[in-house]
Design a protein around this motif. Sequence first.
Motif, short mmCIF file in Angstrom:
data_model
loop_
_atom_site.label_atom_id
_atom_site.label_comp_id
_atom_site.label_asym_id
_atom_site.label_seq_id
_atom_site.Cartn_x
_atom_site.Cartn_y
_atom_site.Cartn_z
N HIS A 77 39.58 32.76 33.07
CA HIS A 77 40.82 33.54 33.11
C HIS A 77 40.81 34.50 34.29
CE1 HIS A 77 42.19 32.56 29.01
NE2 HIS A 77 40.95 32.73 28.61
N THR A 78 41.98 35.05 34.60
CA THR A 78 42.00 36.20 35.49
C THR A 78 41.29 37.33 34.76
OG1 THR A 78 44.08 37.07 34.62
CG2 THR A 78 44.24 35.51 36.48
N GLN A 79 40.82 38.34 35.47
CA GLN A 79 40.14 39.47 34.84
C GLN A 79 41.05 40.14 33.81
OE1 GLN A 79 36.87 40.43 35.34
NE2 GLN A 79 37.15 41.88 33.68
N GLU B 200 37.39 35.06 36.03
CA GLU B 200 37.11 34.47 37.34
C GLU B 200 36.35 35.47 38.21
OE1 GLU B 200 40.90 33.50 39.05
OE2 GLU B 200 41.50 35.59 39.18
N GLU C 261 40.03 29.30 38.01
CA GLU C 261 40.84 29.52 36.81
C GLU C 261 41.30 28.19 36.21
OE1 GLU C 261 44.76 32.06 35.40
OE2 GLU C 261 44.09 32.20 37.47
N GLU D 103 37.04 32.62 42.43
CA GLU D 103 38.45 32.97 42.32
C GLU D 103 39.32 31.74 42.07
OE1 GLU D 103 41.46 35.24 45.21
OE2 GLU D 103 39.43 36.06 45.12
#
Length: 154
Positions: free
Chosen positions: A118-120, A48, A93, A90
């Motif tokens: 995905h999140t980082q 993201e 996701e 952000e």
Amino acid sequence: AEEVNPEGTLRIQINAHQWAWDSRYAGPDGVFQTKDDIVSLNDIRVPENKTVYLQVASTDVIHGFALPHFRSKIDAMPGMINHMLVYTAEESEGEYEVVCAQHCGAAHYLMKAIWTVHTQEDFETWAAESSRRSALAYNGSDIDSHWGWAWKEN
């Protein structure tokens, strides 16, 4: 003019063929066409809040790589590499559909993939494990698995 490959951009090669989407990411060495590349079928993952720079080609007929939720589309053409930037946010996701927006043959309706944001942290975990598995499975003499190209700056 906007920079085509800004610092921190994730680079992915997309290879279309009847009736699937292959993707290739450079592994930890940052170079395409090496043992640590991540290669997947109909499964494209991105972090993201990141700019994603795609290079898109086709091995057979004209396809249309389309991300309807991100309002992005580019043609995949045999003998050509096309370029596209996709911005994830952000709040993006989740899983999104990738479709072929160009009728490409009798099984065109099957040509779907999942674009997962995905999140980082989750992306980095997936990428590290996928690269490790690619390196373990690498077979230098398997020419068909070595599709792709040296990254071409626009």
